[in-house]
Design a protein around this motif. Structure first.
Motif, PDB file in Angstrom:
ATOM      1  N   HIS A 112      10.815   8.535  -4.178  1.00 13.91           N
ATOM      2  CA  HIS A 112      11.346   7.707  -3.105  1.00 13.91           C
ATOM      3  C   HIS A 112      11.584   6.279  -3.593  1.00 13.91           C
ATOM      4  N   LEU A 113      12.482   5.584  -2.902  1.00 12.61           N
ATOM      5  CA  LEU A 113      12.681   4.170  -3.155  1.00 12.61           C
ATOM      6  C   LEU A 113      11.484   3.382  -2.644  1.00 12.61           C
ATOM      7  N   PRO A 114      11.155   2.255  -3.273  1.00 14.15           N
ATOM      8  CA  PRO A 114      10.093   1.404  -2.725  1.00 14.15           C
ATOM      9  C   PRO A 114      10.536   0.817  -1.386  1.00 14.15           C
ATOM     10  N   LEU A 115       9.576   0.461  -0.563  1.00 13.49           N
ATOM     11  CA  LEU A 115       9.872  -0.116   0.752  1.00 13.49           C
ATOM     12  C   LEU A 115       9.958  -1.640   0.690  1.00 13.49           C
ATOM     13  N   THR A 116      10.090  -2.180  -0.489  1.00 14.97           N
ATOM     14  CA  THR A 116      10.057  -3.618  -0.712  1.00 14.97           C
ATOM     15  C   THR A 116      11.119  -4.364   0.079  1.00 14.97           C
ATOM     16  N   TRP A 117      12.295  -3.784   0.226  1.00 14.88           N
ATOM     17  CA  TRP A 117      13.372  -4.442   0.976  1.00 14.88           C
ATOM     18  C   TRP A 117      13.500  -3.894   2.393  1.00 14.88           C
ATOM     19  N   GLY A 118      12.484  -3.200   2.867  1.00 14.28           N
ATOM     20  CA  GLY A 118      12.531  -2.670   4.215  1.00 14.28           C
ATOM     21  C   GLY A 118      13.250  -1.338   4.280  1.00 14.28           C
ATOM     22  N   LEU A 119      13.580  -0.965   5.524  1.00 15.04           N
ATOM     23  CA  LEU A 119      14.182   0.339   5.779  1.00 15.04           C
ATOM     24  C   LEU A 119      14.796   0.295   7.164  1.00 15.04           C
ATOM     25  N   ALA A 144       0.833  -1.198   0.000  1.00 12.53           N
ATOM     26  CA  ALA A 144       0.000   0.000   0.000  1.00 12.53           C
ATOM     27  C   ALA A 144       0.871   1.253   0.000  1.00 12.53           C
ATOM     28  N   ALA A 145       1.946   1.235   0.802  1.00 12.58           N
ATOM     29  CA  ALA A 145       2.842   2.399   0.860  1.00 12.58           C
ATOM     30  C   ALA A 145       3.474   2.683  -0.491  1.00 12.58           C
ATOM     31  N   ASN A 146       3.795   1.625  -1.224  1.00 11.94           N
ATOM     32  CA  ASN A 146       4.411   1.795  -2.547  1.00 11.94           C
ATOM     33  C   ASN A 146       3.454   2.382  -3.573  1.00 11.94           C
ATOM     34  N   ARG A 147       2.158   2.478  -3.223  1.00 14.84           N
ATOM     35  CA  ARG A 147       1.165   3.095  -4.114  1.00 14.84           C
ATOM     36  C   ARG A 147       0.620   4.391  -3.508  1.00 14.84           C
TER      37      ARG A 147
END
Length: 396
Positions: free
Chosen positions: A332-339, A310-313
């Motif tokens: 921003h970078l996607p959060l796919t690999w965390g942060l 959802a955050a990535n959209r």
């Protein structure tokens, strides 16, 4: 203070289409409270969750939620790097981090490119191929075998173990027996591997970890757990990303054509595919007593979910977020690999594999379509983690 909305959001809907939370939550709400716990929906809220060092992983809770009752497996989950907190977490990250150095990633690139070319040549036929089963499934396991210095003939075993063990993060109590067996098998295999390679030298993982142990950054148990974690985490997640990335291009042939016209966009295309449809829908945390998220009190022991899909959209961060666009810039970078402190250690290897798969397919096929257009288009995008029957098509 961000707003919280009490609402029902069945897990099945998220698993069918992870970005659904962004679609059904009214504008202005960053968090929702469901029967599962507190769920972060916006990019800013997910970022706050992932950067909050007070939140805990508590992986044994994840394992118990997946029906695991075996004390040996629960002990493994408690000792993993991803479960570590504070100074121990920093020490383990320091010990493992250098192995994922950019030079090691680049040194493996040519080998991975050659492997992909071989797999594509073997599987490519006019009637089509299954891009996941015939190609993607064999790439991360091949890299893992290379990194730990064992025969790539074991890649089928790595695939099975990783896929079955990683299902623990679905948190489905009906999966207990399969998850338990996979983690026990993985631990037993790693124990045998360490004994067989004890005293060996070289540039592979175990000699590296042995050096870290001699330097006092790891003990023997932590070595075993590190290899177990990499076996489980390095295969299934990357294979899943490969499948959903390639499905994105099958669904959006204009983006495939744009990438063929400018292959220099491959790194950006990989990040955009990971943003548009990540292979995993959420990242899990647990709130200890007294923790707040951006001023919102979390209940002691409450489960916290960063809904990264959802955050990535999030339209506040990504322009036209529901559009797959390989030419995105300045976002921003996607959060796919965390942060933050739990950012995925293997991200650079995963990105390299995704780039090489995309390049290999671009060089081979001017266009791609579903082998069965009706069933392919109707399938849940998550199905592309496991199967993606495609065939080359002649552009009009």
């Amino acid at each position: 203070m961000p707003a919280v909305l009490e609402m029902d959001l069945p897990v099945e809907r998220i698993l069918a289409e992870p970005s659904v939370a962004r679609q059904v939550v009214p504008p202005g709400f960053d968090y929702i409270r469901t029967a599962r716990g507190l769920e972060a929906v916006s990019y800013a809220a997910c970022e706050a969750v992932l950067r909050n060092t007070a939140l805990e992983r508590r992986l044994p809770e994840v394992f118990r939620a997946s029906g695991v009752r075996d004390e040996t497996v629960l002990d493994i989950s408690a000792g993993l790097l991803n479960n570590a907190q504070g100074d121990r977490h920093l020490r383990l990250r320091q010990a493992l981090g250098a192995f994922f150095a950019p030079q090691r990633v680049e040194a493996a690139r040519a080998m991975i490119a050659e492997r992909i070319a071989t797999l594509l040549a073997r599987a490519d036929r006019p009637a089509g191929l299954d891009l996941v089963r015939d190609v993607a499934r064999h790439i991360p396991a091949h890299l893992f075998a290379h990194l730990i210095g064992v025969s790539p003939r074991q890649r089928a075993y790595f695939n099975r173990i990783s896929i079955e063990a990683f299902r623990v993060f679905e948190m489905n109590p009906e999966l207990g027996d399969g998850v338990t067996g996979a983690w026990r098998d993985a631990a037993a295999w790693v124990n045998g591997l360490i004994e067989s390679q004890r005293g060996e030298t070289g540039d592979t993982l175990l000699p590296y970890l042995a050096e870290q142990r001699r330097a006092g950054l790891l003990d023997e148990d932590e070595m075993r757990l590190a290899v177990t974690m990499l076996l489980i985490g390095s295969v299934d997640t990357t294979q899943g990303l490969m499948g959903v990335m390639m499905r994105a291009f099958v669904d959006c042939p204009d983006q495939w054509q744009a990438l063929r016209e400018d292959p220099s966009r491959v790194p950006a295309a990989v990040l955009e595919a990971a943003r548009w449809r990540p292979a995993e829908p959420w990242i899990f945390r647990v709130a200890p007593d007294g923790v707040e998220l951006e001023g919102i009190p979390a209940r002691p022991g409450e489960h916290i979910y960063a809904l990264i899909a959802a955050a990535n959209r999030d339209p506040a961060v990504f322009e036209n977020p529901d559009t797959f666009d390989i030419n995105r810039v300045g976002e921003h970078l996607p959060l796919t690999w965390g942060l933050g402190r739990h950012f995925c250690l293997g991200r650079s290897f995963a990105v390299m594999e995704l780039e090489e798969l995309l390049l290999g397919c671009l060089l081979r096929w001017p266009a791609l379509g579903y082998r069965d257009p009706v069933s392919g288009a109707a399938a849940s995008y998550f199905s592309a983690r496991f199967t993606l029957p495609v065939k080359p098509v002649t552009p009009v």
